[in-house]
Scaffold this motif. Sequence first.
Motif, PDB file in Angstrom:
ATOM      1  N   ILE A 373       7.899  12.279  -8.042  1.00 16.26           N
ATOM      2  CA  ILE A 373       6.752  13.167  -8.231  1.00 16.26           C
ATOM      3  C   ILE A 373       6.178  13.570  -6.875  1.00 16.26           C
ATOM      4  O   ILE A 373       5.924  14.750  -6.609  1.00 16.26           O
ATOM      5  CB  ILE A 373       5.672  12.493  -9.100  1.00 16.26           C
ATOM      6  CG1 ILE A 373       6.132  12.428 -10.559  1.00 16.26           C
ATOM      7  CG2 ILE A 373       4.340  13.234  -8.999  1.00 16.26           C
ATOM      8  CD1 ILE A 373       5.216  11.622 -11.460  1.00 16.26           C
ATOM      9  N   ILE A 374       5.988  12.600  -6.003  1.00 12.21           N
ATOM     10  CA  ILE A 374       5.425  12.899  -4.677  1.00 12.21           C
ATOM     11  C   ILE A 374       6.412  13.693  -3.829  1.00 12.21           C
ATOM     12  O   ILE A 374       6.015  14.572  -3.055  1.00 12.21           O
ATOM     13  CB  ILE A 374       4.993  11.603  -3.970  1.00 12.21           C
ATOM     14  CG1 ILE A 374       3.832  10.949  -4.740  1.00 12.21           C
ATOM     15  CG2 ILE A 374       4.588  11.879  -2.528  1.00 12.21           C
ATOM     16  CD1 ILE A 374       2.581  11.806  -4.840  1.00 12.21           C
ATOM     17  N   ALA A 375       7.712  13.426  -3.969  1.00 12.81           N
ATOM     18  CA  ALA A 375       8.700  14.248  -3.254  1.00 12.81           C
ATOM     19  C   ALA A 375       8.558  15.705  -3.672  1.00 12.81           C
ATOM     20  O   ALA A 375       8.646  16.624  -2.839  1.00 12.81           O
ATOM     21  CB  ALA A 375      10.113  13.742  -3.534  1.00 12.81           C
ATOM     22  N   GLY A 376       8.322  15.948  -4.966  1.00  8.08           N
ATOM     23  CA  GLY A 376       8.127  17.299  -5.448  1.00  8.08           C
ATOM     24  C   GLY A 376       6.881  17.947  -4.879  1.00  8.08           C
ATOM     25  O   GLY A 376       6.872  19.143  -4.570  1.00  8.08           O
ATOM     26  N   VAL A 377       5.817  17.161  -4.718  1.00  9.84           N
ATOM     27  CA  VAL A 377       4.578  17.704  -4.132  1.00  9.84           C
ATOM     28  C   VAL A 377       4.812  18.099  -2.680  1.00  9.84           C
ATOM     29  O   VAL A 377       4.357  19.161  -2.229  1.00  9.84           O
ATOM     30  CB  VAL A 377       3.429  16.687  -4.252  1.00  9.84           C
ATOM     31  CG1 VAL A 377       2.164  17.239  -3.608  1.00  9.84           C
ATOM     32  CG2 VAL A 377       3.153  16.350  -5.716  1.00  9.84           C
ATOM     33  N   TYR A 378       5.507  17.265  -1.935  1.00  4.32           N
ATOM     34  CA  TYR A 378       5.848  17.629  -0.552  1.00  4.32           C
ATOM     35  C   TYR A 378       6.630  18.944  -0.530  1.00  4.32           C
ATOM     36  O   TYR A 378       6.397  19.807   0.326  1.00  4.32           O
ATOM     37  CB  TYR A 378       6.704  16.537   0.083  1.00  4.32           C
ATOM     38  CG  TYR A 378       5.949  15.440   0.800  1.00  4.32           C
ATOM     39  CD1 TYR A 378       5.250  15.696   1.979  1.00  4.32           C
ATOM     40  CD2 TYR A 378       5.963  14.127   0.320  1.00  4.32           C
ATOM     41  CE1 TYR A 378       4.575  14.683   2.651  1.00  4.32           C
ATOM     42  CE2 TYR A 378       5.300  13.108   0.991  1.00  4.32           C
ATOM     43  CZ  TYR A 378       4.608  13.391   2.150  1.00  4.32           C
ATOM     44  OH  TYR A 378       3.942  12.385   2.817  1.00  4.32           O
ATOM     45  N   ALA A 379       7.572  19.098  -1.451  1.00  2.00           N
ATOM     46  CA  ALA A 379       8.392  20.309  -1.474  1.00  2.00           C
ATOM     47  C   ALA A 379       7.547  21.538  -1.785  1.00  2.00           C
ATOM     48  O   ALA A 379       7.758  22.618  -1.208  1.00  2.00           O
ATOM     49  CB  ALA A 379       9.519  20.161  -2.491  1.00  2.00           C
ATOM     50  N   LEU A 380       6.585  21.394  -2.687  1.00  2.76           N
ATOM     51  CA  LEU A 380       5.678  22.505  -2.987  1.00  2.76           C
ATOM     52  C   LEU A 380       4.852  22.895  -1.765  1.00  2.76           C
ATOM     53  O   LEU A 380       4.499  24.065  -1.587  1.00  2.76           O
ATOM     54  CB  LEU A 380       4.734  22.122  -4.130  1.00  2.76           C
ATOM     55  CG  LEU A 380       5.335  21.958  -5.519  1.00  2.76           C
ATOM     56  CD1 LEU A 380       4.267  21.464  -6.493  1.00  2.76           C
ATOM     57  CD2 LEU A 380       5.933  23.271  -6.020  1.00  2.76           C
ATOM     58  N   ALA A 381       4.561  21.904  -0.919  1.00  2.39           N
ATOM     59  CA  ALA A 381       3.734  22.151   0.263  1.00  2.39           C
ATOM     60  C   ALA A 381       4.486  22.883   1.370  1.00  2.39           C
ATOM     61  O   ALA A 381       3.871  23.452   2.272  1.00  2.39           O
ATOM     62  CB  ALA A 381       3.172  20.832   0.795  1.00  2.39           C
ATOM     63  N   GLY A 382       5.821  22.866   1.333  1.00  2.27           N
ATOM     64  CA  GLY A 382       6.607  23.582   2.334  1.00  2.27           C
ATOM     65  C   GLY A 382       7.352  22.679   3.287  1.00  2.27           C
ATOM     66  O   GLY A 382       7.085  21.475   3.363  1.00  2.27           O
ATOM     67  N   THR A 383       8.282  23.254   4.035  1.00  3.68           N
ATOM     68  CA  THR A 383       9.131  22.496   4.948  1.00  3.68           C
ATOM     69  C   THR A 383       8.307  21.809   6.031  1.00  3.68           C
ATOM     70  O   THR A 383       7.482  22.455   6.688  1.00  3.68           O
ATOM     71  CB  THR A 383      10.160  23.433   5.614  1.00  3.68           C
ATOM     72  OG1 THR A 383      10.890  24.127   4.603  1.00  3.68           O
ATOM     73  CG2 THR A 383      11.117  22.645   6.488  1.00  3.68           C
ATOM     74  N   PRO A 384       8.509  20.517   6.252  1.00  5.71           N
ATOM     75  CA  PRO A 384       7.761  19.804   7.304  1.00  5.71           C
ATOM     76  C   PRO A 384       8.112  20.323   8.697  1.00  5.71           C
ATOM     77  O   PRO A 384       9.180  20.917   8.909  1.00  5.71           O
ATOM     78  CB  PRO A 384       8.221  18.355   7.141  1.00  5.71           C
ATOM     79  CG  PRO A 384       8.787  18.277   5.753  1.00  5.71           C
ATOM     80  CD  PRO A 384       9.383  19.630   5.486  1.00  5.71           C
ATOM     81  N   GLY A 385       7.222  20.079   9.658  1.00 10.69           N
ATOM     82  CA  GLY A 385       7.515  20.396  11.041  1.00 10.69           C
ATOM     83  C   GLY A 385       8.731  19.625  11.507  1.00 10.69           C
ATOM     84  O   GLY A 385       8.942  18.472  11.104  1.00 10.69           O
TER      85      GLY A 385
END
Length: 445
Positions: A373-385
């Motif tokens: 679930i949290i991996a999906g939230v990170y993905a919704l937030a966009g590619t990390p620096g």
Amino acid sequence: MRTTTPGSPHISGRWRRIGSAAVATAALAFTGLGTAAQASAATTTATPATSSKVTWAATPCATPKHKGDLACNSFRVTGGTTAFQKAQAELTGKIAKVTPKAAAAAPTGYGPSDLQDAYGLTDAAASNGSGETIAIVDAYDDPNAAADLAKYRSYYGLPSCTTANGCFKKVGQTGSATSLPSADSGWAEEESLDLDMASATCPQCNILLVEAKSSSMANLGTAVNEAVKLGAKFVSNSYGGSESSSDTSYDSSYFNHPGVAVTVSAGDEGYGAEYPAASKYVTAVGGTALSTSSNSRGWTESVWSTSSTEGTGSGCSSYDAKPSWQTDTGCGKRAIADVSAVADPATGVAVYDSYGVTAGWYTFGGTSASAPIIAGVYALAGTPGSSDYPAEYPYESAGTSALNDVTSGSNGSCSSSASYLCTARSGYDGPTGWGTPEGTAAFTG
């Protein structure tokens, strides 16, 4: 105004090092993380504050095949009523149904729209994630992974995600789509859970399933590296085990991936640190009990704790150094967890699975649900620096409206001088970290 999805009225693994003496039966279900000691219990009865009496199976994901291989327990609801069913009954005026002991014809746990609403993701899930890839790392093969994923997504009206349209890909730990490990029904259920939860939170994301040839740290770690090599910027891991002096070497060998959000289940045995959740390079994900509420959010959460040996993991690492962004003073090394999401089986999530069991819908819990679930939230937030360690992101938003602070419940007993490591409080605490998502703002740099 809340919307609904079909069959979901809007009501608003762990791996473990064990010896050959721990012999377990084949799994009936796999969702969270557990111990070989728990494998001897056929059922567990709990009475969470958020639900009526519920019973679920606690069986290992697989019999260890070699010394040092990892055994996994799971939590599948097999009786009573879940929070989803109770809220549905309140909504319809009908008596809450009892969860069947086998597969159900329709879901009895939370679906995508429930999770998106609970975590403020409705708008983001509808428009974000396109072009991003979430990798799911598990052990052994699930021959029905693609078909079961398609069933889940079709039922809930999510975009098609298949090999044919390039959305879904399954490979072994070497990256081969044809040379896959042997199948295992217990781990297959874990894979169904992980794939469905990634889909629920990020319906537009591509999904890469990387199957390790066994549940050893070496093979699972190799699968993590392969996922990153294949381009995934978000990697979910729903397994864990006892810490060891080898963990710092595992850190550098398998989990040091700047620019990649690596999420790891915090564990399902209550208070106590586990690895790889203790790695300073990953986001350790704790678990909550999630239920509807009359408050402004429409939901309420508390620490998931069924008993002294079943509940979300947390703690202070014995080996891993404290990352620079952690400032709590009661733990001199890495503190677990960072954030959290629903994991209580009594308030569990809907999963479709057909391999090795009766094909149908099951309700699952465990931090094996909260990590993807949290991996999906990170993905919704966009590619990390490219040079970032995304585990730091929630700390930058600490104490803001971007996170739901969980302030009630505990998962065991710990030192009075560092009681926050096992007891929820305002601000940071071990069982739930800085809280659960309220949108995606806390998951971007």
